[in-house]
Structures are given as structure tokens and as C-alpha cells.
Design a protein around this motif. Structure first.
Motif, PDB file in Angstrom:
ATOM      1  N   PHE A 226       0.945  -1.344  -0.206  1.00 49.29           N
ATOM      2  CA  PHE A 226       0.130   0.026   0.151  1.00 49.29           C
ATOM      3  C   PHE A 226       0.866   1.159   0.278  1.00 49.29           C
ATOM      4  CE2 PHE A 226      -3.930  -1.835   0.984  1.00 49.29           C
ATOM      5  CZ  PHE A 226      -3.687  -3.099   1.366  1.00 49.29           C
ATOM      6  N   LEU A 227       0.475   2.209  -0.720  1.00 48.10           N
ATOM      7  CA  LEU A 227       1.565   3.305  -0.905  1.00 48.10           C
ATOM      8  C   LEU A 227       0.426   4.453  -0.869  1.00 48.10           C
ATOM      9  CD1 LEU A 227       3.526   2.656  -4.410  1.00 48.10           C
ATOM     10  CD2 LEU A 227       4.231   2.391  -1.693  1.00 48.10           C
ATOM     11  N   GLU A 238      -2.737   1.916   7.559  1.00 50.83           N
ATOM     12  CA  GLU A 238      -4.078   1.454   7.908  1.00 50.83           C
ATOM     13  C   GLU A 238      -4.529   0.104   7.092  1.00 50.83           C
ATOM     14  OE1 GLU A 238      -5.502   1.278  10.698  1.00 50.83           O
ATOM     15  OE2 GLU A 238      -7.588   0.973  10.407  1.00 50.83           O
ATOM     16  N   GLY A 239      -4.420   0.519   5.599  1.00 54.35           N
ATOM     17  CA  GLY A 239      -4.917  -0.637   4.781  1.00 54.35           C
ATOM     18  C   GLY A 239      -4.076  -1.774   5.034  1.00 54.35           C
ATOM     19  N   ALA A 240      -2.753  -1.782   5.188  1.00 56.76           N
ATOM     20  CA  ALA A 240      -1.842  -2.973   5.385  1.00 56.76           C
ATOM     21  C   ALA A 240      -2.258  -3.577   6.786  1.00 56.76           C
ATOM     22  CB  ALA A 240      -0.286  -2.511   5.399  1.00 56.76           C
ATOM     23  N   GLY A 253       2.581  -1.049   4.386  1.00 59.21           N
ATOM     24  CA  GLY A 253       2.204   0.361   3.664  1.00 59.21           C
ATOM     25  C   GLY A 253       3.520   1.328   3.829  1.00 59.21           C
ATOM     26  N   PHE A 254       3.701   2.136   2.542  1.00 61.28           N
ATOM     27  CA  PHE A 254       5.167   2.654   2.638  1.00 61.28           C
ATOM     28  C   PHE A 254       4.597   4.266   2.198  1.00 61.28           C
ATOM     29  CE2 PHE A 254       6.254  -1.327   1.027  1.00 61.28           C
ATOM     30  CZ  PHE A 254       7.328  -1.637   1.718  1.00 61.28           C
ATOM     31  N   ALA A 255       5.335   5.162   2.648  1.00 65.32           N
ATOM     32  CA  ALA A 255       5.200   6.638   1.913  1.00 65.32           C
ATOM     33  C   ALA A 255       5.813   6.393   0.465  1.00 65.32           C
ATOM     34  CB  ALA A 255       6.098   7.279   2.719  1.00 65.32           C
ATOM     35  N   ALA A 256       4.870   6.780  -0.480  1.00 66.14           N
ATOM     36  CA  ALA A 256       5.378   6.694  -1.767  1.00 66.14           C
ATOM     37  C   ALA A 256       6.506   7.261  -2.147  1.00 66.14           C
ATOM     38  CB  ALA A 256       4.197   7.073  -2.709  1.00 66.14           C
ATOM     39  N   GLY A 257       6.984   8.168  -1.539  1.00 64.28           N
ATOM     40  CA  GLY A 257       8.291   9.024  -2.045  1.00 64.28           C
ATOM     41  C   GLY A 257       9.387   8.086  -1.341  1.00 64.28           C
TER      42      GLY A 257
END
Ligand code: F6R
Length: 369
Positions: A226-227, A238-240, A253-257
Motif C-alpha cells: 500500500f502506498l 492502516e490498509g496494510a 504500507g509505505f510513504a510513496a516517496g
């Protein structure tokens, strides 16, 4: 008691328009000023606050992470989010000008309670955002702001999360108004937009058929990423978390950057990735930046499932699936974008034949440290 739904979780997901609406209820007086609950903290003390520390665990901590972006933007008070168990045992710095905001659905989470007690010992002001009247954490705090999500029965938190974000926003807008900074005059217009969220949630909940189908097709999936960026980053986490809890699937979940700093190595052919896309009106061209993140991972074979606003056509060329959410202002978007992720986890768990309301190894409230 499940209101015609198969599980409590499904019911609670559908309770979300009310959870947000009821949490907003009675928060504005006849002069348009915001009001909080039991306050033994004075307005003068609040005017003097020079730092906010949010302490919470799990989903409640993600609500705090969302709130940090908004409260800092509106009040210019520095906000830190600390996992309660890390705060407690880290020799934290706090003074009588520090406002420690705890967030807890149950009001009984021991880790969070210990953090609140420690904050008081350090002389900080403590405010509890809580969903359970008369529970321990609000009793141990100087002030309370209740969320009105109603009882949450399913172990995995859904409607409490939305109510927590809503309550944090009310607090942020209240502080902005009280302290009279440059944003104070805009507080009422944000409140007005918040009041539009319940109707948008109703609309969104009526559009979840495709999400259910995607979940059903993915019953054998072993890993999902999830990004997100900005407020979409805690939404991604939260999705993860929902997926780990409910479907026992490895999810992150990651920060897309952050992608190009490592996680992009995880992307190979067929890897499912959810991307929470900020609305095109988001400052700092974040929308464009996330669209190029989608393009990058798609080029490496990822299966991209994109959560994007109505009318955002820029994502279409790089999306295997587009899940549409109603448009709102950037800081309020998490109240909508998290919903498809909750629904996805619910239906993936169902597709695997698992117990949605009572996942293995978990308890509804964690009353030990
Ligand atoms: C996730 C979940 C947990 C709780 C966490 C805090 O679905 O339910 O991560 O959010 O244990 O619980 P409360 O809010 O009761 O302090």
C-alpha cells in the motif's frame, strides 16, 4: 444486532457515516465557536500550548498520524505522534505547555494508559479522545473529547478510526480558532466541509461492488503493498494493518516517496499494490508525484489498484483498477480513501473463509502492557 449484515465489521463499516456525523454533533455553539467535552484545561492553558504529542497504538496511532498533518497546518503548533509504548519508555520531554493527546477506542489500552499517566507525571496537559464513556483513560486525563462511533464489536477497528480522525480535526480547528492564527477564519469552512463527509461516505459505500470482486479474485494473494503520501501515508499503513489482521496476509504500507529508497525492489510481475492518490488539488504537486510513482511501479510489472478521486483521469493510463472516491479537500480525504481498503480486507478475509470479527491471536482491548 448485526443490523442485517453478515458480520459486525461489515455493519460497522456501514455505520461510518453516522460515526462521523455523530462525532461532529453539538460541536459548534450559536456563535460558530467550537466546543469540547469535560474540560478542566482552561482556554488560557490551551492558548499557551507550544507542542502536541499524540500517543496511541495501532489504528488509533494512524488516526493520530493523519491528524498531525491537519493540526500542524491549521494551528502551526508542532505535533509529534508517538506509539504509546515507545513514548512511555523513551525518557520523553514534556512540560506544562505540552498537550498530550491520547487516542483510544476502548479507553482501556494499557500501553496508552501508561503513556497518559507518565505524561501527567511530567506535568503535561492530557486530553483523551475516546469512544467509551467512563473508561479508564478519560478518567485519568485532564480533558475528554468523546468520539460518538457507538460500540465497536469487531476486533478490527473501522468506524472508531473515522471518528478519531474527526475528533482530532475538531480539536485542531478549535485550537486554530482559540489561538486566532492566520487560519482561524477558515475553521468554519472546514467544519462545513466535514459536515458533508457523512453523505459522501454513504455514496461511497454504495459503490463497493468492484472492491468486493477484486478481493474475491485475490483470495490466494500472499503479499499486498500500500502506498500513500501525506495524509494518504497513514491510510496506506492502516490498509496494510487491516489486511494483516483480517486476512493473515503479509502487507506493508509505505510513504510513496520512500519507494525508490528501497521498497521498489519488492516490485515484480503481478505484485498487487494499492495506491492512495491525493486529489489533484493537493499542494506541492503531490498528485503528480504519486501518479509518477504509479507509472514507475507499473513499468516493473506491479498490478496497480488505484484509489482516486472522481474525475481524476491522470491515473487511468497506469491503473489496472481504479476505485473512485468522492472529491473533498486534501486533508479530509482519509475519511473517504480508507473505506475501500477496509472493505477489501473484509472481503478478502471472507473469501478465505476466516472469522472476520474475531481474528486469531487478537483481543478487542489490550489491557496488558
Ligand atoms: C486495529 C486495532 C488495534 C487498535 C489498538 C488500539 O484494527 O483494532 O490496532 O486500534 O489496539 O486500541 P484502542 O483504540 O482501544 O486503544
Amino acid at each position: 444486532e448485526k443490523g442485517g449484515y453478515a458480520t459486525f465489521m461489515e455493519k460497522e463499516i456501514h455505520d461510518q457515516p453516522h460515526a462521523v456525523g455523530d462525532t461532529l454533533l453539538g460541536r459548534t455553539d450559536s456563535d460558530g465557536r467550537l466546543v469540547l467535552d469535560d474540560m478542566s484545561i482552561t482556554e488560557d492553558q490551551l492558548k499557551d500550548v507550544d507542542r502536541i504529542i499524540i500517543v496511541a497504538c495501532g489504528t488509533a496511532a494512524y488516526a493520530g498520524m493523519v491528524a498531525k498533518y491537519a493540526i500542524e497546518h491549521w494551528t502551526r503548533i508542532p505535533v509529534e505522534v508517538s506509539l504509546a509504548h515507545e513514548f512511555r519508555y523513551s525518557d520523553p520531554i514534556a512540560s506544562e505547555r505540552t498537550l498530550v493527546v491520547s487516542i483510544s477506542q476502548s479507553g482501556e489500552t494499557m500501553d496508552t494508559l501508561m503513556a497518559v499517566k507518565h505524561a501527567r507525571e511530567l506535568g503535561a496537559l492530557t486530553l483523551s479522545i475516546c469512544n467509551t464513556h467512563g473508561s479508564t483513560i478519560p478518567r485519568e486525563s485532564d480533558a475528554v473529547l468523546y468520539t460518538h462511533a457507538g460500540p465497536e464489536i469487531a476486533v478490527a477497528s473501522t468506524k472508531a478510526f473515522l471518528a478519531q480522525i474527526t475528533a482530532c480535526y475538531v480539536l485542531g480547528l478549535y485550537l486554530a480558532q482559540l489561538r486566532g492564527g492566520t487560519f482561524a477564519d477558515d475553521a468554519q469552512s472546514v467544519m462545513k466541509e466535514l459536515h458533508e463527509i457523512p453523505a459522501k461516505l454513504e455514496e461511497l459505500l454504495g459503490r463497493m461492488d468492484r472492491v468486493k470482486e477484486i478481493a474475491r479474485f485475490m483470495a490466494d494473494t500472499r503479499s499486498v503493498l500500500f502506498l500513500g503520501r501525506n495524509v494518504g501515508y497513514p491510510v496506506a499503513m492502516e490498509g496494510a494493518l487491516k489486511l494483516k489482521e483480517l486476512a493473515y496476509i503479509h502487507a506493508e504500507g509505505f510513504a510513496a516517496g520512500e519507494l525508490k529508497h528501497g521498497p521498489i525492489a519488492l516490485i515484480d510481475a503481478g505484485q498487487p499494490v494499492f495506491i492512495v492518490v491525493p486529489g489533484p488539488g493537493t499542494p506541492h504537486e503531490l498528485h503528480k508525484k504519486v501518479v509518477s510513482n504509479i507509472q514507475e511501479i507499473r513499468a516493473r510489472g506491479a498490478r496497480t489498484i488505484v484509489v482516486a478521486e472522481d474525475g481524476d483521469e491522470d491515473v487511468v493510463p497506469f491503473a489496472d483498477e481504479v476505485i473512485r472516491v468522492p472529491a473533498t479537500s486534501p486533508l479530509l480525504a482519509p475519511l473517504l480513501t480508507v473505506v475501500p481498503l477496509q472493505v477489501f480486507a473484509l472481503h478478502l478475509s471472507t473469501a478465505k473463509g476466516l472469522d472476520v470479527d474475531q481474528p486469531r491471536n487478537l483481543a478487542k482491548s489490550v489491557t496488558v502492557e
